[in-house]
Design a protein around this motif. Structure first.
Motif, PDB file in Angstrom:
ATOM      1  N   ILE A   1      32.769  99.871  86.694  1.00 26.86           N
ATOM      2  CA  ILE A   1      31.350  99.541  86.527  1.00 26.86           C
ATOM      3  C   ILE A   1      31.182  98.080  86.124  1.00 26.86           C
ATOM      4  CG2 ILE A   1      29.285 100.005  85.136  1.00 26.86           C
ATOM      5  CD1 ILE A   1      30.257 102.923  84.911  1.00 26.86           C
ATOM      6  N   GLU A   2      31.966  97.658  85.140  1.00 26.19           N
ATOM      7  CA  GLU A   2      31.867  96.278  84.655  1.00 26.19           C
ATOM      8  C   GLU A   2      32.316  95.279  85.717  1.00 26.19           C
ATOM      9  OE1 GLU A   2      34.264  96.430  81.179  1.00 26.19           O
ATOM     10  OE2 GLU A   2      32.720  97.398  79.940  1.00 26.19           O
ATOM     11  N   ASP A   3      33.342  95.634  86.488  1.00 27.32           N
ATOM     12  CA  ASP A   3      33.835  94.753  87.547  1.00 27.32           C
ATOM     13  C   ASP A   3      32.788  94.582  88.637  1.00 27.32           C
ATOM     14  OD1 ASP A   3      35.761  93.128  88.795  1.00 27.32           O
ATOM     15  OD2 ASP A   3      36.451  94.794  90.038  1.00 27.32           O
ATOM     16  N   CYS A   4      32.129  95.686  89.010  1.00 27.53           N
ATOM     17  CA  CYS A   4      31.087  95.619  90.038  1.00 27.53           C
ATOM     18  C   CYS A   4      29.886  94.806  89.539  1.00 27.53           C
ATOM     19  CB  CYS A   4      30.641  97.029  90.423  1.00 27.53           C
ATOM     20  SG  CYS A   4      31.857  97.935  91.405  1.00 27.53           S
ATOM     21  N   THR A   5      29.559  94.970  88.274  1.00 27.82           N
ATOM     22  CA  THR A   5      28.450  94.201  87.697  1.00 27.82           C
ATOM     23  C   THR A   5      28.765  92.712  87.724  1.00 27.82           C
ATOM     24  OG1 THR A   5      27.893  96.064  86.234  1.00 27.82           O
ATOM     25  CG2 THR A   5      27.015  93.893  85.649  1.00 27.82           C
ATOM     26  N   ALA A   6      29.989  92.348  87.364  1.00 25.87           N
ATOM     27  CA  ALA A   6      30.388  90.939  87.345  1.00 25.87           C
ATOM     28  C   ALA A   6      30.392  90.340  88.744  1.00 25.87           C
ATOM     29  CB  ALA A   6      31.765  90.792  86.706  1.00 25.87           C
ATOM     30  N   LYS A   7      30.723  91.152  89.754  1.00 23.88           N
ATOM     31  CA  LYS A   7      30.805  90.660  91.129  1.00 23.88           C
ATOM     32  C   LYS A   7      29.535  90.945  91.936  1.00 23.88           C
ATOM     33  CE  LYS A   7      35.827  91.039  91.162  1.00 23.88           C
ATOM     34  NZ  LYS A   7      37.027  91.732  91.695  1.00 23.88           N
ATOM     35  N   GLN A   8      28.471  91.348  91.214  1.00 26.25           N
ATOM     36  CA  GLN A   8      27.161  91.597  91.815  1.00 26.25           C
ATOM     37  C   GLN A   8      27.226  92.630  92.935  1.00 26.25           C
ATOM     38  OE1 GLN A   8      25.682  87.712  92.899  1.00 26.25           O
ATOM     39  NE2 GLN A   8      25.121  87.199  90.797  1.00 26.25           N
ATOM     40  N   ILE A   9      27.957  93.693  92.672  1.00 25.43           N
ATOM     41  CA  ILE A   9      28.030  94.825  93.595  1.00 25.43           C
ATOM     42  C   ILE A   9      27.226  95.979  93.002  1.00 25.43           C
ATOM     43  CG2 ILE A   9      29.551  96.548  94.643  1.00 25.43           C
ATOM     44  CD1 ILE A   9      31.771  94.466  94.643  1.00 25.43           C
TER      45      ILE A   9
ATOM     46  N   LYS B   1      37.198  94.983  96.855  1.00 25.56           N
ATOM     47  CA  LYS B   1      37.509  93.840  97.723  1.00 25.56           C
ATOM     48  C   LYS B   1      36.808  93.966  99.075  1.00 25.56           C
ATOM     49  CE  LYS B   1      42.064  92.835  95.729  1.00 25.56           C
ATOM     50  NZ  LYS B   1      43.524  92.823  95.974  1.00 25.56           N
ATOM     51  N   GLU B   2      36.847  95.162  99.660  1.00 22.71           N
ATOM     52  CA  GLU B   2      36.231  95.361 100.970  1.00 22.71           C
ATOM     53  C   GLU B   2      34.712  95.284 100.891  1.00 22.71           C
ATOM     54  OE1 GLU B   2      37.844  95.618 103.959  1.00 22.71           O
ATOM     55  OE2 GLU B   2      39.505  95.003 102.665  1.00 22.71           O
ATOM     56  N   THR B   3      34.141  95.757  99.794  1.00 22.49           N
ATOM     57  CA  THR B   3      32.689  95.688  99.630  1.00 22.49           C
ATOM     58  C   THR B   3      32.221  94.245  99.548  1.00 22.49           C
ATOM     59  OG1 THR B   3      32.700  97.817  98.458  1.00 22.49           O
ATOM     60  CG2 THR B   3      30.740  96.445  98.219  1.00 22.49           C
TER      61      THR B   3
ATOM     62  N   LEU C   1      28.469  99.905  96.780  1.00 23.08           N
ATOM     63  CA  LEU C   1      29.678 100.716  96.729  1.00 23.08           C
ATOM     64  C   LEU C   1      29.300 102.104  96.219  1.00 23.08           C
ATOM     65  CD1 LEU C   1      32.713 101.139  96.917  1.00 23.08           C
ATOM     66  CD2 LEU C   1      32.943 100.155  94.629  1.00 23.08           C
ATOM     67  N   TYR C   2      29.602 103.109  97.020  1.00 26.40           N
ATOM     68  CA  TYR C   2      29.258 104.484  96.685  1.00 26.40           C
ATOM     69  C   TYR C   2      30.533 105.232  96.302  1.00 26.40           C
ATOM     70  CZ  TYR C   2      25.007 103.165  99.198  1.00 26.40           C
ATOM     71  OH  TYR C   2      23.866 102.515  99.613  1.00 26.40           O
TER      72      TYR C   2
END
Length: 429
Positions: free
Chosen positions: A300-308, A343-345, A353-354
């Motif tokens: 969750i935190e990684d996606c937030t940081a990478k704007q996903i 990475k792919e997203t 990302l689901y």
């Protein structure tokens, strides 16, 4: 006891430990076979070449075992604790059989003839005692989930593990020296110190693992609390502005300005986006396994940081007992798939990302994808092809393929094209 005979008996002890305690839990079949070959060579060489330096082969066994455990589990703490456990099992099994008989002989409680008669029985009793201790340890571990609790610790603690093993090595060498020079009192003191050290190390690691899990639960709850607090704040602000919003929309409608009204509604939706979005932190409550929660929290935190935009969906309560493979392997597979998915997203056009983790009939179903459109046609990789192997290696997915091959009912499939992907991981219950 002659050095060669002691070495052979210790090698037999370790063979028993490798196949009854360590196999498929701390090391795989390949590792077990290599360790067995080392021990078999130790027995053969000690029989034909009777030298005190034969203990070097047992040292090679210990070093190889440590490396294999780290490679198989990826956990330094578990590696050091396993070596402490092995040392304790062997120590206790010898203490109440041969060592006890030898001590009675040293204090002249039994004579030389009785000692000679009892030696073979003590060797046999030591092997039986070790087997019973292993059985007891496996029962305790299964009941209290000690190993699983320690596996929850994500940090490596390499230095602490190495220091602990250093002290274990020192005490073992001192104990062996006391045996060779017949220092009975020193031997008993060192045996007591080693058992105490083993108990302290294991108890400390287990207690810390429980503390680590509690801290992880607190972190998840704290994040959930912050999310709910933010929603309440936005809701209060929205409630105060609700009347003004209705008046503005009424003005647009009265003036027949439908396009302006739609634009205004869109701006309101953007303003309240954080309130309307699904909350990934709430979903973590449906999988009450601290280590899995920690991994998903990092995602969750990684996606937030990478704007996903992460859409996490866990509709069912999933317990640890419903994961049919070893927890450490499950975490490893989920971690590898998550890294690939992020990475792919990032490469795709849509930063969505689901993640779906749900229970189906007789299986646990996990899916990560960056599309939910039924119109997207994805090509499935062919696992056995050379192209597929090269693809898995380039994208860091080789580890998951190797892991799932160890388990029946575990499957991994990947579909992808230039922009979209869909990774599915299933475990039979």
């Amino acid at each position: 006891m002659e050095t060669y005979l002691a070495t052979e008996l210790f090698a037999i002890n370790y063979l028993q430990i490798v196949w009854t305690l360590l196999h498929k839990k701390y090391i795989d079949t390949k590792h077990s076979t290599i360790l067995s070959i080392i021990l078999a060579l130790t027995i053969l060489i000690s029989y034909f070449v009777r030298t005190s330096y034969i203990y070097i082969l047992l040292f090679v066994f210990y070093v190889s075992l440590a490396v294999f455990i780290v490679r198989f589990t990826g956990n330094w703490i578990l590696m050091s604790l396993t070596l402490f456990l092995i040392n304790s099992l062997v120590l206790i099994s010898w203490l109440f059989t041969y060592d006890l008989m030898n001590f009675l002989f040293q204090i002249h409680y039994i004579n030389a003839d009785q000692h000679q008669i009892l030696v073979p029985f003590s060797f046999f009793g030591q092997q039986i005692g070790l087997f019973l201790l292993i059985f007891a340890i496996k029962k305790v571990d299964k009941t209290y989930l000690i190993t699983d609790s320690i596996l929850h610790i994500q940090k490596n603690y390499k230095i602490q593990s190495i220091v602990a093993l250093f002290f274990l090595t020192i005490f073992s060498l001192l104990k062996q020296s006391a045996v060779q020079h017949f220092f009975v009192e020193s031997f008993l003191y060192l045996t007591f110190l080693m058992l105490t050290l083993n108990l302290i190390v294991y108890t400390t690691a287990y207690s810390y693992s429980k503390y680590y899990q509690q801290q992880l639960k607190k972190q998840v709850l704290f994040e959930q609390y912050n999310q709910e607090l933010e929603k309440i704040t936005i809701s209060d602000e929205f409630r105060h502005d609700y009347r003004n919003i209705l008046l503005s929309l009424a003005d647009y409608i009265e003036q027949d300005q439908s396009q302006e009204a739609l634009t205004y509604i869109a701006s309101i939706t953007d303003y309240s986006k954080n309130l309307l979005e699904e909350d990934s932190y709430v979903e973590l409550g449906n999988i009450p396994i601290p280590s899995v929660q920690g991994l998903l929290l990092y995602l969750i935190e990684d996606c937030t940081a990478k704007q996903i935009a992460l859409h996490l969906n866990i509709p069912d309560i999933i317990k640890e007992s419903e994961i049919s493979i070893r927890l450490i392997d499950f975490l490893h597979c989920l971690s590898v798939i998550s890294e690939y998915a992020v990475k792919e997203t990032q490469k795709g056009k849509e930063n969505n990302l689901y993640v779906l983790i749900e229970k189906e009939v007789n299986q646990l179903y996990i899916k990560l994808t960056n599309t939910t459109s039924a119109q997207v046609n994805l090509e499935k990789t062919i696992e056995e092809s050379i192209l597929s192997k090269k693809f898995y290696k380039e994208h860091g997915l080789t580890a998951i393929v190797k892991t799932i091959r160890q388990y029946e009912g575990a499957n991994f499939s990947l579909q992808f094209d230039k922009e979209y992907f869909s990774a599915t991981f299933t475990l039979a219950n």
